[in-house]
Design an enzyme around this catalytic site. Structure first.
Site, PDB file in Angstrom:
ATOM      1  N   ASP A 162       6.399   1.315   6.395  1.00 54.37           N
ATOM      2  CA  ASP A 162       4.958   1.054   6.367  1.00 54.37           C
ATOM      3  C   ASP A 162       4.297   2.006   5.366  1.00 54.37           C
ATOM      4  O   ASP A 162       3.692   2.982   5.757  1.00 54.37           O
ATOM      5  CB  ASP A 162       4.371   1.261   7.760  1.00 54.37           C
ATOM      6  CG  ASP A 162       2.897   0.909   7.829  1.00 54.37           C
ATOM      7  OD1 ASP A 162       2.439   0.130   6.977  1.00 54.37           O
ATOM      8  OD2 ASP A 162       2.211   1.418   8.723  1.00 54.37           O
ATOM      9  N   GLU A 212      -4.969   1.469   2.914  1.00 53.99           N
ATOM     10  CA  GLU A 212      -4.797   0.371   3.875  1.00 53.99           C
ATOM     11  C   GLU A 212      -4.861   0.853   5.311  1.00 53.99           C
ATOM     12  O   GLU A 212      -5.439   0.192   6.182  1.00 53.99           O
ATOM     13  CB  GLU A 212      -3.452  -0.323   3.618  1.00 53.99           C
ATOM     14  CG  GLU A 212      -3.236  -1.604   4.418  1.00 53.99           C
ATOM     15  CD  GLU A 212      -2.572  -1.377   5.770  1.00 53.99           C
ATOM     16  OE1 GLU A 212      -2.481  -2.334   6.551  1.00 53.99           O
ATOM     17  OE2 GLU A 212      -2.152  -0.225   6.047  1.00 53.99           O
ATOM     18  N   GLU A 213      -4.263   2.007   5.569  1.00 53.30           N
ATOM     19  CA  GLU A 213      -4.124   2.471   6.952  1.00 53.30           C
ATOM     20  C   GLU A 213      -5.452   2.790   7.616  1.00 53.30           C
ATOM     21  O   GLU A 213      -5.551   2.781   8.838  1.00 53.30           O
ATOM     22  CB  GLU A 213      -3.220   3.714   6.998  1.00 53.30           C
ATOM     23  CG  GLU A 213      -1.789   3.470   6.567  1.00 53.30           C
ATOM     24  CD  GLU A 213      -1.007   2.611   7.551  1.00 53.30           C
ATOM     25  OE1 GLU A 213      -1.579   2.205   8.582  1.00 53.30           O
ATOM     26  OE2 GLU A 213       0.171   2.336   7.279  1.00 53.30           O
ATOM     27  N   HIS A 268       0.844  -1.203   0.000  1.00 50.38           N
ATOM     28  CA  HIS A 268       0.000   0.000   0.000  1.00 50.38           C
ATOM     29  C   HIS A 268       0.875   1.246   0.000  1.00 50.38           C
ATOM     30  O   HIS A 268       1.885   1.313   0.697  1.00 50.38           O
ATOM     31  CB  HIS A 268      -0.954  -0.003   1.197  1.00 50.38           C
ATOM     32  CG  HIS A 268      -0.306   0.109   2.542  1.00 50.38           C
ATOM     33  ND1 HIS A 268      -0.033   1.320   3.145  1.00 50.38           N
ATOM     34  CD2 HIS A 268       0.126  -0.833   3.416  1.00 50.38           C
ATOM     35  CE1 HIS A 268       0.520   1.117   4.330  1.00 50.38           C
ATOM     36  NE2 HIS A 268       0.635  -0.181   4.519  1.00 50.38           N
TER      37      HIS A 268
END
Length: 967
Positions: free
Chosen positions: A183, A217-218, A171
């Site tokens: 991330d 995604e987060e 992502h």
């Protein structure tokens, strides 16, 4: 009877110095490499392998992470456009078709999908949550050379033919408080390099490959879910998810679907991970989730989840940036991704194909559950769970039988000294017996195990009470405290027991107890394997196998002893028979005399040879005034025999016949296996859990886990620790004293291991009142909030009943909407409600300025809702069984207007008028913190918090502005 000889300088003898040195060296020889593997990332190659460019990858990571880029930010749009540009550059840089012909390949077809059409409404796994989301995903499809050339996705009813493809996902959105280097920036640049790799001659995939750059995604795994609405999602049957839950280090294999899909990961040059982490997810020990759960659980694919896992203190903060990761970490994930993906796309079997499913999920088949783990970061072991189950059951049955048969053989050979207090000479009428002291040492093990373990558990409670977060920054101080306390106490208890009742059977009895304990643990582990499919107890099997072999060797050792009757015959000489009730002058037994012991015993514990000056009565039991007391039938003690030169200390005289080197083999069968299999798990659990206390997880759990793992790691020492010299235990006692004081009084956070506090600013747009807040560990969160300039003179209120205590104050007003767009706060969002006159139904239209994320929060659940122009998918139910209390709305367009129809239940127990009412709040979110002054309260927090504090987001929005409504 001939006596075996043994040199006192035997370097492998079961005497203090060899035992101390060999065990210490073995432990260090295994622990040091485990620590190096865990903390040191393998170096990236000096020159990029064929098909890859590490310099490009690092440059891409720097560009990607030069700002916060959550879904609800303008920087996110810039990243989207940059990705499209980079993808096209990589595709255009592919070699001409002629170069592929030289390796008997055709240049692959590549299709790029910029999905700005798909949307989906779905409900959350948590009750009462509904989500509407619009896609901005990017997908790159590299056609496999085995696939048909049709563009089936252009047909509304088209479906892929042939075998399923492979999906690799990362992502490209970050959180609003983190730059997203690990991330999931490293995952994104790895996917970019996979485009380059699989368009290089010699690497064209056999199966179709889809590289998904998902957005969202987060904020609830939204991007992966909306990917399901694109036609290309029908192609992959397997997947590799690249993720980040830390900020550097090694990328670990978090979890996988089954053994078959895990095997390609064995190709990774530096594999890292254990199936125990997958069991941790299943057991709920790890609360956060990744896109893996969508691909496997909702879509039916089979795959792997590879992610960075530490340090959690940098996760979702401004230290998740390129500066705090490294090219080595990029290479570690990229090399694993290349190896795994190549294994999946080159698979020619049909094991990832299955029968069509009625639930609409992908027909990817099913595979056996797997057991997997790495060995020192260099090799990877994968086998099926039912294989472990079969081996466990076999060992549970065979091991006790082998010991039983060996015991019977010893008994028939008259050499079963275990559990035998005495023995009668040959041709004896039974009135005369020789004491063997064969029971000595049997009851030691419970004390050896329980006392050190109980103390370490007590230390866990003590540290949790007085300094619960010390492990956050000083995990090895905690480990040192636990290990030093455990080893010292185990040594001390064993030495006291050995001093009081010396026994040559300490080792065999301790191994027998260990055998019984680990047999029970293996039974429990096997039950969980069969009933719940949990494979994380695989280490018990290997530990038990080693303990069984070591115990069996101890039983086989007994065949070296003389027959009991023969030994008793030699010892019970008629000329030395005593009268029934008499006294005779004697000397104190060697077992009871401590004064002058050094005169008869060498430093290594062996007894000096007898000379003409040695007492002839040495070894006799005495009472008062050196008189020996004898009552009843005379029982000869093996200690009455003249002292043997090779006898250790005051142990039984017959023990001189036992081999003195066998202990080395037994130790090598137990300790290395435990360290090899339990050591990595201890490090993995410590890294994964030590900084979760700041997130609201139990601090006591991790300390109890360290105490339990300490016992598991050092329990192999128990059969041998009574032979230790005092040097290491006394040194460990000093270590314990120092680390205990440190762990109780030291400050638990540091600039390298910051406390994470969670920020949000909530604004009542009707009144203009706002509250900024920080959530996190109390009382630190209150102290930090009190140190801010704007809180001076304010009454800071803290809600301690929450999982993360929340402290709030009147914050500096945000400027997320420019005055030119909306002069009043209430104009930051607008809504319109149209209510049905006859039914409990209404239509709400919502829009916000300078945002593309809003939500509806109801005071009571609504029965159902629909969002205009939304897609619905039976694989993703959009209404929770108990109704919906919150509807989150996401759009790819700024200032978008959502139209939501809701229906709620009339309250039959109250008035009809009240039953037709529905109240709640309309909320819009602002998450763009890239520009100073837009969210001054957040700027202030970042500027003035101590260096040992990191700031993360509490919710999807940094600022949440709300207005109340009532229908």
């Amino acid at each position: 009877m001939a006596r075996p000889s043994l040199s006192r300088s035997n370097p492998l003898g079961f005497t203090p110095w060899p035992v101390t040195v060999i065990t210490a060296v073995v432990y260090l020889a295994l622990v040091v490499p485990l620590l190096v593997v865990h903390h040191v990332v393998p170096s990236a190659p000096s020159s990029s392998p064929k098909g890859l460019n590490l310099t490009e990858a690092w440059t891409d990571l720097q560009v990607l992470t030069n700002g916060f880029h959550p879904y609800n930010s303008h920087r996110n749009d810039e990243v989207h456009e940059w990705l499209l540009k980079r993808i096209l550059e990589l595709i255009n840089s592919a070699p001409p078709a002629s170069e592929y012909e030289s390796v008997d390949e055709a240049k692959p077809d590549i299709v790029v999908f910029d999905d700005t059409q798909s949307n989906l409404t779905f409900s959350g796994r948590a009750s009462g949550l509904g989500v509407y989301f619009e896609s901005t995903n990017i997908m790159v499809y590299i056609r496999g050379w085995e696939e048909d050339k049709e563009r089936w996705w252009e047909d509304p009813h088209g479906r892929p033919a042939g075998k399923g493809g492979v999906l690799v996902n990362a992502h490209y959105d970050s959180v609003s408080t983190g730059y997203g280097a690990t991330d999931d920036g490293v995952g994104v640049v790895s996917c970019l390099q996979l485009i380059k790799y699989f368009t290089t001659p010699g690497h064209v995939p056999r199966r179709g490959l889809v590289l998904l750059f998902n957005n969202g995604e987060e904020d609830f795994l939204n991007g992966a879910r909306v990917y399901s609405q694109h036609p290309i999602s029908q192609l992959p049957h397997t997947f590799l998810n690249l993720e980040g839950a830390g900020a550097g280090g090694r990328a670990t294999l978090f979890r996988s679907s089954d053994a078959e899909v895990t095997k390609p990961y064995m190709r990774a040059p530096h594999p890292f991970g254990s199936v125990l982490s997958a069991n941790g997810f299943e057991a709920g020990l790890i609360s956060s989730q990744t896109d893996y759960v969508v691909f496997e659980g909702d879509l039916g694919l089979r795959g792997l989840d590879v992610a960075f896992m530490e340090p959690r203190a940098r996760y979702h903060t401004d230290e998740d940036d390129a500066r705090h990761t490294s090219l080595d970490s990029v290479w570690h994930m990229l090399s694993a991704a290349v190896a795994t993906t190549e294994g999946l796309v080159s698979d020619a079997s049909g094991r990832f194909e299955g029968l069509p499913r009625e639930d609409g999920r992908i027909a990817s088949g099913s595979g056996p559950r797997g057991v997997w783990f790495d060995l020192f970061g260099s090799a990877f072991v994968v086998f099926e769970l039912h294989t472990l189950f079969a081996l466990s059951v076999t060992l549970l049955v065979v091991a006790p039988l082998v010991l039983l048969v060996t015991s019977i053989a010893l008994n028939r050979a008259d050499k079963m000294y275990l559990f035998r207090a005495s023995a009668s000479p040959e041709d004896s009428d039974g009135s005369e017996a020789v004491l063997l002291h064969g029971v000595r040492g049997f009851f030691r093990f419970p004390f050896l195990l329980v006392i050190p373990t109980a103390v370490t558990v007590g230390l866990a409670y003590l540290v949790t009470k007085f300094n619960p977060y010390i492990i956050h920054s000083s995990e090895y101080a905690v480990w040192s405290m636990m290990i030093s306390a455990w080893v010292f106490l185990a040594w001390f208890v064993s030495r006291v027991a050995d001093f009081a009742r010396p026994s040559a059977f300490h080792r065999v009895y301790t191994l027998t107890w260990l055998f019984l304990v680990e047999w029970v643990l293996l039974v429990i582990s096997t039950v969980y394997e069969n009933k719940y499919g949990l494979a994380g107890g695989y280490f018990v099997f290997f530990a038990f196998a080693g303990t069984f072999l070591a115990t069996w060797i101890s039983y086989l050792e007994l065949f070296a002893l003389p027959r009991k009757s023969e030994y008793a015959t030699q010892l019970a000489l008629p000329s030395r028979r005593a009268s029934s009730h008499g006294s005779r002058l004697g000397t104190a037994s060697g077992e009871d005399v401590e004064d002058g012991e050094d005169e008869d015993e060498d430093d290594d514990g062996t007894t000096a040879e007898a000379t003409e000056t040695t007492s002839l009565l040495r070894g006799q039991r005495t009472t008062f005034a050196n008189y020996v007391r004898v009552t009843g039938d005379y029982l000869r003690d093996d200690g009455d025999e003249p002292r043997q030169p090779n006898l250790y200390g005051h142990e039984q005289a017959w023990s001189i016949h036992l081999p003195k080197w066998v202990w080395v083999l037994q130790f090598l069968l137990t300790a290395p296996l435990v360290l090899t299999f339990v050591g990595p798990l201890a490090l993995l659990l410590t890294s994964a859990l030590r900084q979760t206390g700041q997130d609201g997880s139990s601090s006591l759990f991790i300390y109890i886990a360290v105490a339990a793992l300490t016992t598991l790691l050092f329990i192999p020492l128990l059969p041998f620790i009574h032979r230790y010299t005092h040097h290491i235990p006394l040194f460990l006692l000093c270590v314990f004293a120092g680390t205990l004081i440190y762990n109780l009084v030291a400050f638990p956070f540091s600039p390298a291991n910051r406390l994470k506090l969670f920020f949000i600013q909530e604004v009542d747009l009707d009144t203009g009142v706002n509250h900024a807040s920080l959530s996190g560990a109390y009382p630190f969160v209150h102290d930090v909030a009190s140190s801010l300039p704007s809180t001076a003179g304010q009454n800071i209120t803290c809600d301690l009943d929450l999982l993360r205590p929340k402290c709030s104050w009147h914050g500096i007003p945000p400027q997320v909407v420019q005055p030119a767009e909306a002069s009043k706060m209430k104009d930051w969002l607008s809504y319109n409600i149209t209510r049905s006159d006859a039914e409990p139904k209404a239509q709400l239209s919502i829009s916000g300025r300078n945002t593309r994320a809003c939500k509806l929060v109801f005071d009571r659940p609504v029965l159902s809702f629909t969002v205009a122009d939304s897609a619905y998918d039976p694989r993703f139910p959009h209404v929770s069984p108990d109704g919906t209390k919150e509807i989150r709305l996401w759009s790819r367009e700024w200032g978008h207007t959502w139209t939501v129809d809701v229906e709620w239940a009339a309250d039959t127990e109250e008035t009809d008028e009240k039953g037709l009412r529905l109240s709640g709040r309309v909320v819009c979110l602002w998450s763009d913190g890239n520009t100073a002054g837009v969210i001054p309260a957040l700027d202030e927090v970042r500027r003035y918090v101590p260096v040992w504090v990191g700031v993360s987001k509490l919710s999807d929005g940094l600022v949440e502005g709300s207005r109340r409504f009532e229908i």
